[in-house]
Design a protein around this motif. Structure first.
Motif, PDB file in Angstrom:
ATOM      1  N   TYR A  43       0.836  -1.206   0.000  1.00 21.28           N
ATOM      2  CA  TYR A  43       0.000   0.000   0.000  1.00 21.28           C
ATOM      3  C   TYR A  43       0.866   1.250   0.000  1.00 21.28           C
ATOM      4  O   TYR A  43       0.763   2.115   0.856  1.00 21.28           O
ATOM      5  CB  TYR A  43      -0.943  -0.016   1.205  1.00 21.28           C
ATOM      6  CG  TYR A  43      -2.036   1.051   1.144  1.00 21.28           C
ATOM      7  CD1 TYR A  43      -2.749   1.269  -0.020  1.00 21.28           C
ATOM      8  CD2 TYR A  43      -2.339   1.819   2.249  1.00 21.28           C
ATOM      9  CE1 TYR A  43      -3.736   2.244  -0.090  1.00 21.28           C
ATOM     10  CE2 TYR A  43      -3.328   2.799   2.211  1.00 21.28           C
ATOM     11  CZ  TYR A  43      -4.028   3.003   1.029  1.00 21.28           C
ATOM     12  OH  TYR A  43      -5.008   3.972   0.973  1.00 21.28           O
ATOM     13  N   VAL A  47       1.332   8.974  -2.775  1.00 20.85           N
ATOM     14  CA  VAL A  47       0.828   9.719  -1.621  1.00 20.85           C
ATOM     15  C   VAL A  47      -0.448  10.491  -1.952  1.00 20.85           C
ATOM     16  O   VAL A  47      -1.008  11.165  -1.098  1.00 20.85           O
ATOM     17  CB  VAL A  47       1.903  10.676  -1.050  1.00 20.85           C
ATOM     18  CG1 VAL A  47       3.007   9.901  -0.370  1.00 20.85           C
ATOM     19  CG2 VAL A  47       2.456  11.602  -2.128  1.00 20.85           C
ATOM     20  N   CYS A  50      -2.154   6.950  -0.620  1.00 21.45           N
ATOM     21  CA  CYS A  50      -1.468   6.041   0.297  1.00 21.45           C
ATOM     22  C   CYS A  50      -0.701   6.823   1.366  1.00 21.45           C
ATOM     23  O   CYS A  50      -0.306   7.973   1.133  1.00 21.45           O
ATOM     24  CB  CYS A  50      -0.482   5.152  -0.472  1.00 21.45           C
ATOM     25  SG  CYS A  50      -1.265   4.058  -1.664  1.00 21.45           S
ATOM     26  N   PRO A  51      -0.422   6.207   2.518  1.00 28.61           N
ATOM     27  CA  PRO A  51       0.303   6.910   3.577  1.00 28.61           C
ATOM     28  C   PRO A  51       1.784   7.071   3.300  1.00 28.61           C
ATOM     29  O   PRO A  51       2.465   7.803   4.004  1.00 28.61           O
ATOM     30  CB  PRO A  51       0.072   6.013   4.799  1.00 28.61           C
ATOM     31  CG  PRO A  51      -0.148   4.658   4.226  1.00 28.61           C
ATOM     32  CD  PRO A  51      -0.892   4.872   2.947  1.00 28.61           C
ATOM     33  N   ALA A  52       2.288   6.396   2.264  1.00 32.04           N
ATOM     34  CA  ALA A  52       3.689   6.523   1.876  1.00 32.04           C
ATOM     35  C   ALA A  52       3.842   5.997   0.462  1.00 32.04           C
ATOM     36  O   ALA A  52       2.961   5.321  -0.063  1.00 32.04           O
ATOM     37  CB  ALA A  52       4.595   5.732   2.823  1.00 32.04           C
ATOM     38  N   ASN A  78       7.863   9.800   2.220  1.00 32.97           N
ATOM     39  CA  ASN A  78       6.693  10.586   2.596  1.00 32.97           C
ATOM     40  C   ASN A  78       7.068  12.065   2.531  1.00 32.97           C
ATOM     41  O   ASN A  78       8.221  12.420   2.789  1.00 32.97           O
ATOM     42  CB  ASN A  78       6.228  10.230   4.009  1.00 32.97           C
ATOM     43  CG  ASN A  78       4.883  10.844   4.346  1.00 32.97           C
ATOM     44  OD1 ASN A  78       4.798  12.014   4.682  1.00 32.97           O
ATOM     45  ND2 ASN A  78       3.827  10.063   4.241  1.00 32.97           N
ATOM     46  N   LYS A  83       5.559  12.187   9.351  1.00 35.97           N
ATOM     47  CA  LYS A  83       4.794  11.066   8.811  1.00 35.97           C
ATOM     48  C   LYS A  83       5.706   9.923   8.394  1.00 35.97           C
ATOM     49  O   LYS A  83       5.336   8.750   8.515  1.00 35.97           O
ATOM     50  CB  LYS A  83       3.928  11.537   7.650  1.00 35.97           C
ATOM     51  CG  LYS A  83       2.777  12.440   8.079  1.00 35.97           C
ATOM     52  CD  LYS A  83       1.910  12.842   6.897  1.00 35.97           C
ATOM     53  CE  LYS A  83       0.757  13.727   7.342  1.00 35.97           C
ATOM     54  NZ  LYS A  83      -0.085  14.153   6.193  1.00 35.97           N
ATOM     55  N   HIS A  86       6.525   7.902  11.401  1.00 36.85           N
ATOM     56  CA  HIS A  86       5.386   7.031  11.728  1.00 36.85           C
ATOM     57  C   HIS A  86       5.338   5.818  10.805  1.00 36.85           C
ATOM     58  O   HIS A  86       5.125   4.678  11.255  1.00 36.85           O
ATOM     59  CB  HIS A  86       4.093   7.831  11.617  1.00 36.85           C
ATOM     60  CG  HIS A  86       2.849   7.032  11.836  1.00 36.85           C
ATOM     61  ND1 HIS A  86       2.407   6.669  13.090  1.00 36.85           N
ATOM     62  CD2 HIS A  86       1.954   6.507  10.961  1.00 36.85           C
ATOM     63  CE1 HIS A  86       1.298   5.964  12.977  1.00 36.85           C
ATOM     64  NE2 HIS A  86       1.003   5.846  11.697  1.00 36.85           N
ATOM     65  N   GLU A  87       5.533   6.048   9.515  1.00 34.19           N
ATOM     66  CA  GLU A  87       5.466   4.950   8.545  1.00 34.19           C
ATOM     67  C   GLU A  87       6.591   3.936   8.749  1.00 34.19           C
ATOM     68  O   GLU A  87       6.364   2.721   8.657  1.00 34.19           O
ATOM     69  CB  GLU A  87       5.521   5.505   7.115  1.00 34.19           C
ATOM     70  CG  GLU A  87       4.250   6.179   6.668  1.00 34.19           C
ATOM     71  CD  GLU A  87       3.055   5.232   6.676  1.00 34.19           C
ATOM     72  OE1 GLU A  87       3.157   4.146   6.076  1.00 34.19           O
ATOM     73  OE2 GLU A  87       2.032   5.577   7.285  1.00 34.19           O
ATOM     74  N   GLU A  90       5.726   1.809  11.873  1.00 32.40           N
ATOM     75  CA  GLU A  90       4.632   0.857  11.661  1.00 32.40           C
ATOM     76  C   GLU A  90       5.004  -0.228  10.645  1.00 32.40           C
ATOM     77  O   GLU A  90       4.696  -1.407  10.847  1.00 32.40           O
ATOM     78  CB  GLU A  90       3.378   1.605  11.193  1.00 32.40           C
ATOM     79  CG  GLU A  90       2.746   2.448  12.284  1.00 32.40           C
ATOM     80  CD  GLU A  90       1.262   2.637  12.071  1.00 32.40           C
ATOM     81  OE1 GLU A  90       0.814   2.560  10.906  1.00 32.40           O
ATOM     82  OE2 GLU A  90       0.532   2.853  13.060  1.00 32.40           O
ATOM     83  N   ARG A  91       5.667   0.156   9.565  1.00 30.07           N
ATOM     84  CA  ARG A  91       5.970  -0.822   8.515  1.00 30.07           C
ATOM     85  C   ARG A  91       7.054  -1.808   8.957  1.00 30.07           C
ATOM     86  O   ARG A  91       6.973  -3.005   8.664  1.00 30.07           O
ATOM     87  CB  ARG A  91       6.361  -0.102   7.232  1.00 30.07           C
ATOM     88  CG  ARG A  91       5.174   0.582   6.551  1.00 30.07           C
ATOM     89  CD  ARG A  91       5.602   1.485   5.413  1.00 30.07           C
ATOM     90  NE  ARG A  91       4.459   2.166   4.833  1.00 30.07           N
ATOM     91  CZ  ARG A  91       3.767   1.722   3.768  1.00 30.07           C
ATOM     92  NH1 ARG A  91       4.130   0.601   3.172  1.00 30.07           N
ATOM     93  NH2 ARG A  91       2.737   2.399   3.295  1.00 30.07           N
TER      94      ARG A  91
END
Length: 297
Positions: A43, A47, A50-52, A78, A83, A86-87, A90-91
């Protein structure tokens, strides 16, 4: 200008600045490393929605990794540092720490700044985490069910370039698709670049905003839709073109993006049936980088 009889249009690709990270994922086998790299970059096409933007940069053999195991470099991008932090968290945390036998190392040599991704993730160890030396570097060792997960404390980020692109115009859908796949394969050899869309190829194309629906940030590029070429008065599709794909490239710097575009275009022009290479731009209103196709050669 022509390459192998294919017209290279006198136009430019409009690219924009983005924050870029580059991460090395290793595992016990090449297959497991690629699975984790693929999960972590999911995903991540654009941008716009998508978040990245994310993708696999390339394979790294065991002799070139800190832990002597096969790996893949991935890039996660990003527009903002916050952000991207953060990505990455999480990833890596959900896509790589959860994957069998993996370890993660920073792979950006000329970072502008460092983010404490591994420092934050180490707390998953719930007090059992520790530091160990791997390949001459100190890393966090986090105990998990299958063994220990190793990760650098900090990961570099820098200002890179996103949205480098070119259009492949073929006499049929098949010729355009084959040329696009050939171009993506060639770009894989250019270190520090990714083609973030599925399979590296953009089927949809888009333009900024919408002619009809004002709530959309992007919509179909009707001037480049092959099924609309007889309906749209200002179509940009020649009569003998019936298939189009776009290749979008993100890179650690403008030079890497240019090299990837050059290699991709050269490869596409070796495919029978390709009529023209063009690029997407909005007259300079979208991004600060204007990469002129003909100047690549």
């Amino acid at each position: 200008m022509e390459i192998n009889g294919v017209e290279i249009e006198d136009t430019f690709a409009e690219a924009f600045g983005i924050q870029v990270s580059r991460v090395l994922v290793t595992a016990a086998t090449k297959k497991l490393a690629k699975i984790a790299a693929t999960e972590a970059t999911g995903y991540g096409t654009s941008v716009i929605g998508c978040p990245a933007e994310a993708g696999i940069d390339g394979y790294v053999p065991p002799q070139d990794t800190p832990d002597g195991r096969p790996g893949y470099t991935i890039m996660i991008c990003n527009p903002t540092q916050k952000k991207l932090d953060h990505e990455l968290l999480e990833r890596i945390g959900m896509g790589i720490l959860t994957a069998p036998t993996t370890a993660v190392f920073d792979a950006l040599d000329d970072a502008d700044e460092k983010l404490k991704i591994g420092f934050k993730l180490k707390f998953f160890g719930d007090g059992f985490e520790k530091e160990v030396e791997v390949g001459g570097r100190m890393v966090n060792s986090i105990p998990i069910m299958s063994g220990d997960f190793l990760i650098d404390s900090e990961f570099g980020i820098k200002k890179g370039v996103a949205g480098g692109n070119f259009f492949i115009l073929g006499d049929s859908p098949a010729s355009a698709l084959i040329a696009a796949e050939t171009a993506v394969d060639a770009i894989m050899s250019v270190e520090g670049t990714i083609t973030p869309f599925p399979g590296g190829m953009v089927a949809s194309g888009s333009k900024v905003g919408s002619n009809k629906y004002k709530f959309l940030n992007a919509s179909t590029n009707e001037k480049m839709c092959v099924t609309l070429k007889d309906e749209v008065e200002d179509t940009e599709i020649p009569a003998d073109v019936n298939g189009i794909y776009e290749i979008v490239i993100d890179g650690v710097n403008e030079e890497a993006v240019k090299e990837a575009m050059k290699e991709g275009i050269k490869a596409a022009c070796t495919v029978t049936g390709i009529k023209k290479i063009s690029a997407g731009n909005y007259g300079g209103s979208l991004g600060a980088y204007q990469i002129k196709l003909q100047e690549l050669f």
